[in-house]
Design a protein around this motif. Structure first.
Motif, PDB file in Angstrom:
ATOM      1  N   PHE A   1       0.861  -1.185   0.000  1.00 42.58           N
ATOM      2  CA  PHE A   1       0.000   0.000   0.000  1.00 42.58           C
ATOM      3  C   PHE A   1       0.897   1.234   0.000  1.00 42.58           C
ATOM      4  O   PHE A   1       1.790   1.366   0.852  1.00 42.58           O
ATOM      5  N   VAL A   2       0.638   2.159  -0.920  1.00 41.65           N
ATOM      6  CA  VAL A   2       1.514   3.316  -1.041  1.00 41.65           C
ATOM      7  C   VAL A   2       0.717   4.539  -1.474  1.00 41.65           C
ATOM      8  O   VAL A   2      -0.295   4.418  -2.176  1.00 41.65           O
ATOM      9  N   THR A   3       1.162   5.728  -1.042  1.00 42.60           N
ATOM     10  CA  THR A   3       0.545   6.995  -1.446  1.00 42.60           C
ATOM     11  C   THR A   3       1.609   7.828  -2.156  1.00 42.60           C
ATOM     12  O   THR A   3       2.185   8.751  -1.564  1.00 42.60           O
ATOM     13  N   PRO A   4       1.907   7.525  -3.409  1.00 42.49           N
ATOM     14  CA  PRO A   4       3.059   8.135  -4.089  1.00 42.49           C
ATOM     15  C   PRO A   4       2.863   9.595  -4.487  1.00 42.49           C
ATOM     16  O   PRO A   4       3.815  10.377  -4.469  1.00 42.49           O
ATOM     17  N   THR A   5       1.646   9.979  -4.859  1.00 41.06           N
ATOM     18  CA  THR A   5       1.421  11.340  -5.347  1.00 41.06           C
ATOM     19  C   THR A   5       1.553  12.365  -4.228  1.00 41.06           C
ATOM     20  O   THR A   5       2.066  13.462  -4.427  1.00 41.06           O
ATOM     21  N   ARG A   6       1.078  12.006  -3.047  1.00 38.11           N
ATOM     22  CA  ARG A   6       1.255  12.837  -1.860  1.00 38.11           C
ATOM     23  C   ARG A   6       1.246  11.905  -0.663  1.00 38.11           C
ATOM     24  O   ARG A   6       0.189  11.449  -0.239  1.00 38.11           O
ATOM     25  N   GLN A   7       2.421  11.586  -0.139  1.00 39.10           N
ATOM     26  CA  GLN A   7       2.499  10.622   0.942  1.00 39.10           C
ATOM     27  C   GLN A   7       1.678  11.099   2.139  1.00 39.10           C
ATOM     28  O   GLN A   7       1.740  12.264   2.540  1.00 39.10           O
ATOM     29  N   PHE A   8       0.889  10.170   2.694  1.00 35.35           N
ATOM     30  CA  PHE A   8       0.115  10.517   3.878  1.00 35.35           C
ATOM     31  C   PHE A   8       0.781   9.896   5.100  1.00 35.35           C
ATOM     32  O   PHE A   8       1.055   8.687   5.106  1.00 35.35           O
ATOM     33  N   PRO A   9       1.076  10.695   6.145  1.00 34.78           N
ATOM     34  CA  PRO A   9       0.662  12.092   6.341  1.00 34.78           C
ATOM     35  C   PRO A   9       1.706  13.142   5.991  1.00 34.78           C
ATOM     36  O   PRO A   9       1.427  14.332   6.109  1.00 34.78           O
ATOM     37  N   THR A  10       2.935  12.755   5.577  1.00 34.28           N
ATOM     38  CA  THR A  10       4.013  13.743   5.491  1.00 34.28           C
ATOM     39  C   THR A  10       3.874  14.706   4.323  1.00 34.28           C
ATOM     40  O   THR A  10       4.400  15.822   4.362  1.00 34.28           O
ATOM     41  N   GLY A  11       3.212  14.291   3.246  1.00 32.34           N
ATOM     42  CA  GLY A  11       3.105  15.140   2.060  1.00 32.34           C
ATOM     43  C   GLY A  11       4.238  14.973   1.073  1.00 32.34           C
ATOM     44  O   GLY A  11       4.273  15.655   0.044  1.00 32.34           O
ATOM     45  N   ALA A  12       5.182  14.071   1.330  1.00 31.39           N
ATOM     46  CA  ALA A  12       6.307  13.867   0.422  1.00 31.39           C
ATOM     47  C   ALA A  12       5.830  13.283  -0.907  1.00 31.39           C
ATOM     48  O   ALA A  12       4.883  12.503  -0.953  1.00 31.39           O
TER      49      ALA A  12
ATOM     50  N   LEU B   1       6.748  10.958  -4.151  1.00 33.89           N
ATOM     51  CA  LEU B   1       7.647   9.857  -4.509  1.00 33.89           C
ATOM     52  C   LEU B   1       8.282  10.128  -5.871  1.00 33.89           C
ATOM     53  O   LEU B   1       7.583  10.260  -6.879  1.00 33.89           O
ATOM     54  N   ARG B   2       9.603  10.213  -5.894  1.00 39.36           N
ATOM     55  CA  ARG B   2      10.281  10.532  -7.141  1.00 39.36           C
ATOM     56  C   ARG B   2      10.155   9.375  -8.130  1.00 39.36           C
ATOM     57  O   ARG B   2       9.928   8.225  -7.761  1.00 39.36           O
ATOM     58  N   LEU B   3      10.345   9.703  -9.417  1.00 37.22           N
ATOM     59  CA  LEU B   3      10.112   8.756 -10.499  1.00 37.22           C
ATOM     60  C   LEU B   3      10.946   7.489 -10.347  1.00 37.22           C
ATOM     61  O   LEU B   3      10.453   6.378 -10.558  1.00 37.22           O
ATOM     62  N   GLU B   4      12.236   7.622  -9.974  1.00 38.95           N
ATOM     63  CA  GLU B   4      13.098   6.446  -9.872  1.00 38.95           C
ATOM     64  C   GLU B   4      12.540   5.441  -8.868  1.00 38.95           C
ATOM     65  O   GLU B   4      12.582   4.228  -9.095  1.00 38.95           O
ATOM     66  N   ARG B   5      12.015   5.929  -7.769  1.00 42.51           N
ATOM     67  CA  ARG B   5      11.459   5.023  -6.755  1.00 42.51           C
ATOM     68  C   ARG B   5      10.144   4.405  -7.231  1.00 42.51           C
ATOM     69  O   ARG B   5       9.855   3.251  -6.916  1.00 42.51           O
ATOM     70  N   ARG B   6       9.361   5.177  -7.966  1.00 42.34           N
ATOM     71  CA  ARG B   6       8.113   4.606  -8.503  1.00 42.34           C
ATOM     72  C   ARG B   6       8.416   3.433  -9.436  1.00 42.34           C
ATOM     73  O   ARG B   6       7.743   2.399  -9.396  1.00 42.34           O
ATOM     74  N   LEU B   7       9.432   3.613 -10.270  1.00 40.37           N
ATOM     75  CA  LEU B   7       9.810   2.533 -11.177  1.00 40.37           C
ATOM     76  C   LEU B   7      10.363   1.340 -10.406  1.00 40.37           C
ATOM     77  O   LEU B   7      10.118   0.177 -10.779  1.00 40.37           O
TER      78      LEU B   7
END
Length: 511
Positions: free
Chosen positions: A270-281, A283-289
């Protein structure tokens, strides 16, 4: 006002007429209801506790059979006199047997399944403090969506009313569990245009908010002996869904660029890449890949929770994992409860073909026919006609101003206390505490005394590997004056505790 401990008895035994019988009996034997007192009529008591008159009549009959009350035709129901109470004899026959059996049943806890025990236990741990937060009367930065002020109720009411009139003219109101086809078609077009997600209406299932989609996926793919990964810190509802299945839960640490990929031995992430909850970070493209490569290599699945990304204040648009998924391993979950109102329980899941039929069959168990079909069709029309986008544009302008006001306050007079995590989107700001845990707890307590509160960031941590205190400040339900006042109250509380120098005169946020 007539009051007996009905709610607590109902919680114990679950039977309405038995709960009322036990509550009235307790009131009589304790002296709360004095001998000779007239009890409410069956109609009055039914209205007071939202029961059927039959349930009230049955409770009165059981009390009368045991001598606790006496009735007179056309006169009412009365608590037996002192002589009558002292002479009560056990009732006989079927009434006595029922009273004994039901009293014993109410005294015993139900034997839950392993799943039921996990659900009950995790719910107490995760949501036990919700009542205290909801009863707070001061300025609360605890996130709760956009509040009551921003949503165009009259416009939405008009669109929904038109749908109800249209539904009333349709002879066959049978709808598939997948939800409104019109809404799914509109969503598919919108996701392609705004998120770069290529999907068809048939790939989308409408759910009762994003949490229902998360829970169904967890139940489909997890069980004892399997494992899931979620961000730490992360959304407590995901933890609840995973632990209810009996699966193991692996926390994945998060930094300023989102989740840190690892080669997890797990079936689900389970991941919130567009806006990490709760920090708001973000996820950069390299990590998404990297995450997509992990899922393909392991044969695992990813649930992408697109949380709060509709409210973006700057930065470039973020490509969802789903738009990059060439292997069909990602379930994309979204919700309208954040952009509209939390009471509008419309969410959706965009499913890979391999999971689609299983998900639909699982949802059919809970919702053979979809809930709120008029609201679903109304939302489809509202989006297609441009009303939803007008609403979003207006709220983005308002919320951006509120976010900037809160950021100035935290970065200004409270900069010595909190370190904000930069965020270009969302309806909350996450901040780390710069001091020790003891001073953080003292400030929270003193601030509440001064009438201001926020969400403790510890609520979102799965493990204590990092014991750094943190806070989450929601702002969308407040106005600028409330935000300013809340920041000032925190500042004054901090001064009283010696956390900010008294001679500091630059703390006012009324700029």
């Amino acid at each position: 006002m007539f009051q007996v401990p009905y709610e607590s008895r109902l919680k114990e035994c679950g039977s309405k007429h038995l709960a009322l019988y036990l509550a009235l009996r307790e009131g009589i034997t304790s002296g709360l209801l004095e001998p000779g007192a007239r009890l409410p009529s069956t109609r009055q008591l039914a209205e007071l506790y939202r029961l059927s008159r039959g349930s009230v009549s049955l409770a009165y009959e059981m009390l009368a059979a045991e001598g606790y009350v006496r009735t007179g035709i056309g006169q009412g129901t009365f608590v037996s006199g002192r002589h009558g109470l002292s002479a009560i004899r056990p009732a006989t026959g079927e009434r006595q047997a029922e009273a004994e059996e039901t009293a014993e049943a109410c005294a015993q806890k139900p034997i839950l399944s392993a799943w039921g025990e996990r659900v009950a236990g995790e719910a107490d741990k995760l949501f036990g403090g919700a009542a205290a937060d909801s009863n707070f009367k001061g300025i609360s930065f605890v996130p709760r969506g956009m509040g009551e002020k921003g949503f165009p109720f009259m416009e939405w009411k008009s669109v929904v009313s038109a749908q109800w009139r249209r539904l009333g003219s349709i002879a066959d109101n049978h709808w598939a569990t997948e939800g409104s086809y019109r809404l799914r078609r509109v969503l598919a077009e919108r996701l392609g245009r705004e998120r770069g997600i290529r999907c068809a209406a048939e790939d989308i299932v409408i759910t009762g908010g994003s949490m229902q989609a998360i829970a169904i996926i967890a139940q489909l793919l997890l069980e004892e002996g399997r494992a899931a990964v979620m961000e730490n810190p992360g959304y407590p509802g995901i933890r609840f869904a995973v632990q209810a299945t009996g699966a193991s839960l692996h926390p994945a640490e998060v930094d300023e660029e989102g989740i840190l990929p690892r080669d997890w031995d797990a079936q689900l992430l389970f991941v919130t890449p567009t806006r990490q909850f709760p920090t708001g970070a973000v996820l950069r493209l390299e990590r998404r890949l990297e995450l997509l490569e992990w899922a393909a290599r392991r044969g695992s699945w990813i649930v992408e929770d697109d949380y709060d990304s509709d409210f973006r204040w700057g930065g470039r648009p973020i490509e969802p994992l789903k738009s990059l998924d060439g292997e069909g391993r990602v379930v994309y979950v979204g919700s309208f409860s954040r952009t509209m109102r939390s009471e509008v329980r419309i969410g959706y899941a965009v499913l890979p073909q391999a999971l689609r039929n299983s998900f639909i069959q699982a949802k059919r168990l809970y919702d053979p026919h979809p809930e709120g079909i008029a609201e679903q069709n109304a939302l489809a029309d509202w989006i297609a006609e441009g009303g939803y986008d007008r609403h979003l544009r207006r709220m983005r302008r308002i919320f951006h101003k509120l976010q900037e006001r809160l950021k100035r306050g935290l970065d200004g007079s409270l900069a010595e206390l909190f370190e904000i995590v930069p965020s270009d989107a969302g309806l909350s700001l996450f901040a780390y505490w710069r001091g020790d845990e003891a001073s953080y707890r003292l400030l929270r307590e003193r601030s509440r005394e001064r009438g201001v509160a926020w969400q403790d960031g510890g609520k979102y941590r799965i493990s204590d590997s990092e014991n750094r205190p943190s806070a989450l400040f929601g702002f969308a339900h407040l106005d600028e004056k409330e935000i300013e006042s809340g920041i000032d109250r925190i500042r004054l509380a901090a001064r009283e505790l010696g956390l900010i120098p008294h001679e500091d005169q630059g703390g006012s946020n009324h700029a």
